[in-house]
Motif scaffolding. Structure first.
Motif, PDB file in Angstrom:
ATOM      1  N   PRO A  79      -3.220 -54.359 -38.534  1.00  0.00           N
ATOM      2  CA  PRO A  79      -2.555 -53.730 -40.443  1.00  0.00           C
ATOM      3  C   PRO A  79      -3.654 -53.573 -41.246  1.00  0.00           C
ATOM      4  O   PRO A  79      -3.172 -52.371 -42.006  1.00  0.00           O
ATOM      5  CB  PRO A  79      -1.943 -55.025 -40.651  1.00  0.00           C
ATOM      6  N   GLU A  80      -4.105 -54.143 -41.068  1.00  0.00           N
ATOM      7  CA  GLU A  80      -5.603 -53.285 -42.381  1.00  0.00           C
ATOM      8  C   GLU A  80      -6.048 -52.108 -42.196  1.00  0.00           C
ATOM      9  O   GLU A  80      -6.463 -51.321 -42.769  1.00  0.00           O
ATOM     10  CB  GLU A  80      -6.786 -54.103 -42.461  1.00  0.00           C
ATOM     11  N   ASP A  81      -6.274 -51.930 -40.707  1.00  0.00           N
ATOM     12  CA  ASP A  81      -6.583 -49.925 -39.839  1.00  0.00           C
ATOM     13  C   ASP A  81      -5.329 -49.279 -41.031  1.00  0.00           C
ATOM     14  O   ASP A  81      -5.929 -48.646 -41.901  1.00  0.00           O
ATOM     15  CB  ASP A  81      -6.360 -49.933 -38.950  1.00  0.00           C
ATOM     16  N   CYS A  82      -4.407 -49.638 -40.674  1.00  0.00           N
ATOM     17  CA  CYS A  82      -3.595 -48.630 -41.409  1.00  0.00           C
ATOM     18  C   CYS A  82      -2.759 -49.419 -42.531  1.00  0.00           C
ATOM     19  O   CYS A  82      -2.819 -47.536 -42.981  1.00  0.00           O
ATOM     20  CB  CYS A  82      -1.487 -49.219 -40.880  1.00  0.00           C
ATOM     21  N   ARG A  83      -3.618 -50.353 -43.356  1.00  0.00           N
ATOM     22  CA  ARG A  83      -2.702 -49.595 -45.055  1.00  0.00           C
ATOM     23  C   ARG A  83      -4.171 -48.545 -45.639  1.00  0.00           C
ATOM     24  O   ARG A  83      -4.159 -48.214 -46.404  1.00  0.00           O
ATOM     25  CB  ARG A  83      -3.589 -51.330 -45.500  1.00  0.00           C
ATOM     26  N   LYS A  84      -5.359 -49.298 -45.269  1.00  0.00           N
ATOM     27  CA  LYS A  84      -6.957 -48.317 -45.320  1.00  0.00           C
ATOM     28  C   LYS A  84      -6.436 -46.877 -45.264  1.00  0.00           C
ATOM     29  O   LYS A  84      -5.871 -45.934 -46.058  1.00  0.00           O
ATOM     30  CB  LYS A  84      -7.828 -48.592 -44.653  1.00  0.00           C
ATOM     31  N   ALA A  85      -5.237 -46.163 -43.593  1.00  0.00           N
ATOM     32  CA  ALA A  85      -5.255 -45.293 -44.057  1.00  0.00           C
ATOM     33  C   ALA A  85      -4.145 -44.723 -44.477  1.00  0.00           C
ATOM     34  O   ALA A  85      -4.433 -43.203 -45.242  1.00  0.00           O
ATOM     35  CB  ALA A  85      -5.384 -44.798 -42.276  1.00  0.00           C
ATOM     36  N   ILE A  86      -3.334 -44.856 -45.078  1.00  0.00           N
ATOM     37  CA  ILE A  86      -1.818 -44.995 -45.731  1.00  0.00           C
ATOM     38  C   ILE A  86      -2.457 -44.975 -46.995  1.00  0.00           C
ATOM     39  O   ILE A  86      -2.475 -44.169 -47.823  1.00  0.00           O
ATOM     40  CB  ILE A  86      -1.158 -45.967 -46.025  1.00  0.00           C
ATOM     41  N   ALA A  87      -4.094 -45.176 -47.554  1.00  0.00           N
ATOM     42  CA  ALA A  87      -4.710 -45.487 -49.195  1.00  0.00           C
ATOM     43  C   ALA A  87      -5.290 -43.893 -48.582  1.00  0.00           C
ATOM     44  O   ALA A  87      -5.004 -43.140 -50.063  1.00  0.00           O
ATOM     45  CB  ALA A  87      -5.509 -46.235 -49.241  1.00  0.00           C
ATOM     46  N   LYS A  88      -5.769 -43.178 -47.685  1.00  0.00           N
ATOM     47  CA  LYS A  88      -6.196 -42.028 -48.281  1.00  0.00           C
ATOM     48  C   LYS A  88      -5.879 -41.501 -48.132  1.00  0.00           C
ATOM     49  O   LYS A  88      -5.837 -40.136 -47.987  1.00  0.00           O
ATOM     50  CB  LYS A  88      -7.128 -42.216 -46.414  1.00  0.00           C
ATOM     51  N   VAL A  89      -4.248 -41.566 -46.908  1.00  0.00           N
ATOM     52  CA  VAL A  89      -3.422 -40.290 -47.030  1.00  0.00           C
ATOM     53  C   VAL A  89      -2.687 -40.160 -48.132  1.00  0.00           C
ATOM     54  O   VAL A  89      -2.735 -39.377 -48.676  1.00  0.00           O
ATOM     55  CB  VAL A  89      -2.362 -40.692 -45.751  1.00  0.00           C
ATOM     56  N   LYS A  90      -2.402 -41.395 -49.474  1.00  0.00           N
ATOM     57  CA  LYS A  90      -2.238 -41.045 -50.561  1.00  0.00           C
ATOM     58  C   LYS A  90      -2.799 -40.187 -51.797  1.00  0.00           C
ATOM     59  O   LYS A  90      -3.097 -39.497 -52.672  1.00  0.00           O
ATOM     60  CB  LYS A  90      -2.072 -42.347 -51.061  1.00  0.00           C
ATOM     61  N   ASP A  91      -4.383 -40.731 -51.091  1.00  0.00           N
ATOM     62  CA  ASP A  91      -5.476 -39.843 -52.063  1.00  0.00           C
ATOM     63  C   ASP A  91      -5.770 -38.830 -51.466  1.00  0.00           C
ATOM     64  O   ASP A  91      -5.581 -37.542 -52.678  1.00  0.00           O
ATOM     65  CB  ASP A  91      -6.699 -40.883 -51.833  1.00  0.00           C
ATOM     66  N   THR A  92      -5.503 -38.234 -50.386  1.00  0.00           N
ATOM     67  CA  THR A  92      -5.562 -36.917 -50.080  1.00  0.00           C
ATOM     68  C   THR A  92      -4.322 -35.092 -50.163  1.00  0.00           C
ATOM     69  O   THR A  92      -4.452 -34.846 -50.533  1.00  0.00           O
ATOM     70  CB  THR A  92      -5.778 -36.671 -48.380  1.00  0.00           C
ATOM     71  N   LEU A  93      -3.725 -36.462 -49.784  1.00  0.00           N
ATOM     72  CA  LEU A  93      -2.279 -35.329 -49.959  1.00  0.00           C
ATOM     73  C   LEU A  93      -1.927 -35.213 -51.141  1.00  0.00           C
ATOM     74  O   LEU A  93      -1.334 -36.142 -52.385  1.00  0.00           O
ATOM     75  CB  LEU A  93      -0.859 -36.139 -48.835  1.00  0.00           C
ATOM     76  N   GLU A  94      -1.453 -34.103 -52.234  1.00  0.00           N
ATOM     77  CA  GLU A  94      -1.322 -33.246 -53.481  1.00  0.00           C
ATOM     78  C   GLU A  94      -0.277 -32.627 -53.167  1.00  0.00           C
ATOM     79  O   GLU A  94      -0.568 -31.240 -52.643  1.00  0.00           O
ATOM     80  CB  GLU A  94      -2.192 -33.070 -54.008  1.00  0.00           C
ATOM     81  N   ILE A  95       0.850 -32.460 -53.610  1.00  0.00           N
ATOM     82  CA  ILE A  95       2.034 -31.432 -53.999  1.00  0.00           C
ATOM     83  C   ILE A  95       2.487 -31.830 -55.028  1.00  0.00           C
ATOM     84  O   ILE A  95       2.502 -33.037 -55.804  1.00  0.00           O
ATOM     85  CB  ILE A  95       3.138 -31.684 -53.079  1.00  0.00           C
ATOM     86  N   VAL A  96       2.624 -30.899 -55.991  1.00  0.00           N
ATOM     87  CA  VAL A  96       3.021 -29.595 -57.504  1.00  0.00           C
ATOM     88  C   VAL A  96       4.229 -29.677 -57.652  1.00  0.00           C
ATOM     89  O   VAL A  96       4.469 -28.411 -56.573  1.00  0.00           O
ATOM     90  CB  VAL A  96       1.993 -29.790 -57.900  1.00  0.00           C
ATOM     91  N   VAL A  97       4.937 -30.298 -58.415  1.00  0.00           N
ATOM     92  CA  VAL A  97       6.675 -29.883 -58.603  1.00  0.00           C
ATOM     93  C   VAL A  97       6.410 -29.574 -59.952  1.00  0.00           C
ATOM     94  O   VAL A  97       6.297 -30.722 -60.322  1.00  0.00           O
ATOM     95  CB  VAL A  97       7.460 -30.339 -57.607  1.00  0.00           C
ATOM     96  N   ASP A  98       7.239 -28.637 -60.093  1.00  0.00           N
ATOM     97  CA  ASP A  98       7.607 -28.220 -61.319  1.00  0.00           C
ATOM     98  C   ASP A  98       9.272 -28.171 -61.956  1.00  0.00           C
ATOM     99  O   ASP A  98       9.403 -27.744 -60.839  1.00  0.00           O
ATOM    100  CB  ASP A  98       7.638 -26.448 -61.195  1.00  0.00           C
ATOM    101  N   THR A  99       8.783 -29.500 -62.489  1.00  0.00           N
ATOM    102  CA  THR A  99       9.823 -29.813 -63.012  1.00  0.00           C
ATOM    103  C   THR A  99      10.948 -29.265 -64.349  1.00  0.00           C
ATOM    104  O   THR A  99       9.882 -29.080 -65.119  1.00  0.00           O
ATOM    105  CB  THR A  99      10.628 -31.494 -62.545  1.00  0.00           C
TER     106      THR A  99
END
Length: 108
Positions: A79-99
């Motif tokens: 599970p720790e491997d998965c948590r680390k990967a999720i954290a990296k996904v969150k740090d890497t993916l960026e989507i900007v929405v004009d609201t």
């Protein structure tokens, strides 16, 4: 989707840990998407399903599961491997929405 199920079952039977992460976007118009290609290089990221997210698309507030985006499928030895990967996904993916309230990003 069948291949995804088979792959997840393979990891389960091999006594690996697997998970997925989805997200929402605020209501508005997507103005930029970055980091999608970099997700493939994150250890543990197995599959990425973000094909329908495009610059210029309209998004709505999350009211049910239909408003979720993803998933990004992840596998690890524990599970720790998965948590680390999720954290990296969150740090890497960026989507900007004009609201209506200005520019906003991903809602994890």
């Amino acid at each position: 989707i069948f291949l995804t199920i088979v792959a997840v079952l393979y990891f389960i039977l091999d006594k690996k840990t697997s998970c997925w992460v989805c997200f929402a976007l605020p209501a508005g118009i997507v103005t930029s998407v970055s980091g999608v290609n970099e997700l493939k290089d994150i250890p543990g990221v197995f599959q990425i399903h973000l094909e329908k997210i495009k610059v210029g698309m309209c998004t709505r507030d999350l009211k049910n599961d239909d408003g979720k985006y993803g998933p990004v499928l992840i596998v690890g030895d524990n599970p720790e491997d998965c948590r680390k990967a999720i954290a990296k996904v969150k740090d890497t993916l960026e989507i900007v929405v004009d609201t209506k309230d200005g520019k906003k990003g991903i809602i994890w």
